[in-house]
Structures are given as structure tokens and as C-alpha cells.
Design an enzyme around this catalytic site. Sequence first.
Site, PDB file in Angstrom:
ATOM      1  CE  LYS A 243      -0.220  -0.462   4.771  1.00  0.00           C
ATOM      2  NZ  LYS A 243      -0.856  -1.277   6.179  1.00  0.00           N
TER       3      LYS A 243
ATOM      4  NE  ARG B  91      -6.461   0.056  11.687  1.00  0.00           N
ATOM      5  CZ  ARG B  91      -4.695   0.173  10.796  1.00  0.00           C
ATOM      6  NH1 ARG B  91      -3.624   1.044  10.972  1.00  0.00           N
ATOM      7  NH2 ARG B  91      -5.587  -0.992  10.218  1.00  0.00           N
TER       8      ARG B  91
ATOM      9  CE1 TYR C 133       9.730  32.294   1.675  1.00  0.00           C
ATOM     10  CE2 TYR C 133       9.841  29.737   1.965  1.00  0.00           C
ATOM     11  CZ  TYR C 133       9.232  31.005   0.936  1.00  0.00           C
ATOM     12  OH  TYR C 133       9.358  31.331  -0.560  1.00  0.00           O
TER      13      TYR C 133
ATOM     14  CG  MET D 150       5.959  23.512  -2.701  1.00  0.00           C
ATOM     15  SD  MET D 150       4.930  24.695  -3.482  1.00  0.00           S
ATOM     16  CE  MET D 150       3.875  25.667  -2.014  1.00  0.00           C
TER      17      MET D 150
END
Length: 369
Positions: A38, A136, A264, A313
Site C-alpha cells: 500500500k 479500528r 522564511y 516547499m
Amino acid sequence: MPKAQETLLEIDLNALKHNFDHLKSRLNSNTKFMAVVKAFAYGSDACEIANYLQKLEVEYFAVAFVHEGVQLRNAGITKPILVLHPQAANFKILIDNCLEPNLYNAKILNQFIAVASAENQTNYPVHIKFNTGLNRLGFSETDVDYLSTTVKKTTAITVKSIFSHLAASEDLNEKEFTLNQIAKFKRIADSITKALNYKPLLHICNTSGILNYPEAHFDMVRSGIGLYGFGNSAKENKNFKPIGTLKTIISQIHTIQKGDSVGYNRAYTTDSVIKSATLPIGHADGIGRQYGKGKGYVIINNQKAPILGNVCMDMIMVNVTDIDCEEGDEVIVFGPNATAEALAETANTISYELITGISQRVKRLFVGQ
Ligand SMILES: *Cc1c(COP(=O)(O)O)cnc(C)c1O
């Protein structure tokens, strides 16, 4: 290995084979192996990995969602594929692609029976999940009678396996809890098998279950993280080889004067002259902001270079003041030596999250075999 010239995730098929062989060596020869592929095979490449494992005679594959299974079918995977968390809206696509659903409650069981019947299916293989403590997905022990009655009323499906999932198989402080889950699973499996009059496959172990609970391997085991090279403990990690090495390069080096800031929000301000390196990898590639501000690091010429300030990013800046390096040099984010597990710990997370988060824009390069 040629030096990296851009950000790339190198995937070593020899290491994958080593991990598969090691896991198999921990099993009885008749225990089946389900490879969990997965989430792009935990951030590597599900189609390449599954194709390779199919050649190594893995008996089963597992994915989380239907469209992951469709991708494997389109890539030539012919072995059975269990879909661990299917949605009813995709049941027709699931059937068209011969994928096998996990049915975990009455609602989804009946939805599947309805679609399979409408599609004129008989004995369609399904997998029934029981909740033994993870809370779950799964039927509860008290659903056994309802379940066997419902299954016996239809010819559309056949129960290929009964399974459950351990909540804390890697944590030996939770051994008593885990043994309880296993005992409960045995009880459930016994009563279902009696009621159905045939023997579905039984399975409960993930990777740490395989390693820590050999008495609970039953007919099949489901391994993900072990295949990708992590044993979830210092002792077991020695038996595995991480298959992925995330590499990048130095784009630019700056000398930063005392009192100046980097990145930043001016999140890092120097108190002396330092040297920084800017790398072409950022949070859009899977290095989240939680690795910033000195928590995470990369390896340049065998030395740790901590991340300066905020992760951008598409870039990070790292501290290379004491590292002999130049623009164009190769950088290791994680690999067999500086592991994803160790890097994940710096941000209070686990290897699973870091490796599955490496985004699809990072080029994958297969080596070995
Ligand atoms: C993801 C998953 C696994 C694989 O677990 P690992 O710890 O990676 O081996 C096994 N079973 C289920 C139900 C899962 O969701």
C-alpha cells in the site's frame, strides 16, 4: 554508484531480496507471505516492488484502497490482492479487477454481497476482519453467528480468510495485551471455521508480529515495513537493510554574517559567521516543516548538517559551517547508514510516516539485481 545530480530516491532491489529472505527464514515453510505494498509500497514504487516480489513467489499482495489494486493489475500483477480498506462505491471496479475486499462490518458485507450478486458472481473470495483490540476496523466477537448465517445464505461469496490486526506488536511492554488479542482471534477463528464448514486462511501478524510472536503466524503473515528494511527495534534492525536512499545535492553555498537570518520568517538568526548550503528538497517532497529549526539533519561528506530555520516547499538550508563541501556535492537525507527511522525520531515520528511521505515528484531509481 554514480553521484546524484538531483533529488532522487534510490531503491535497492538486492536489499529488498535480503529483507524478504530474512522474513521468510523466520516462518515455517508452509506459512504464506502477504506483501503489503500500500501507499506506493511505503513510498517506493508499488508496481516495481510488486513485480519483483511476484518473481520471488510471494503468495499474496495487500493494498489499502481499490485504485492501488487497479494500478497493480495494470502493471501485470496476477497474484491475489487483498484490499484492506475498500469503499463500497468502488466494488464494481474491485470485481472487474479481481481484487479481494476486506469486509469488516455488517453494512459493508451486505453491500458487497449485493454488488457481487448483481454481477452474477459465485464464490467471490472475500476476507473477514475481526477487531480484537485495535478498535479500528472489524467485526466483533459477538458478530460470529450473524456473520456465518449471512455468509451461508449466499452463493455470491466465499470466505478466503479471517484476519485481525495487532495494536502493539512492536512493543514488548504490551505483550500481555497482544497475547490476549491472539487468544481472542483463535477463539473467533475456531467458531467461524466450525460454523462455515470450511477452513479460511487465518492471519494476524504484521512485521513486528512475525518477529515477536512466532506462535501466531497461523496460515499467512502480512509484512510491509520489514520488506522495506525496518525491524522496529535496534535488535531486529540489524537483520534488515533499508531499501531506500534519499539523495540530493548542494545547489548553493552562502556565508551568512553574524546577526543575519536564513529562510522564511527569519526563523534562524546567526550569532556568528556560518556557512549554509541550499538543497533542492522541501516539504512538497516529504520533508515536513517539523524537521526544520535544527531538529532534522542531512549527511554531507559523512557529517551531519542540521536544517536551518523553516523548511521551504522546494528547498531546505542546512548548516555546513564545519563541513568540507562545495556546490554540486551529493547529500544523503536518509539511507542504510543514516536511517529514515533515526531522522523520523528527530521530529517525533516513525519511519513509516517519513518514507510513505516522499512525494511522487521525487524521481525513483532502481538499483541491484
Ligand atoms: C499496513 C498493514 C500491515 C503491514 O504492517 P507492517 O507493520 O508495515 O508490517 C499489515 N496489516 C494491516 C491490516 C495493515 O494495515
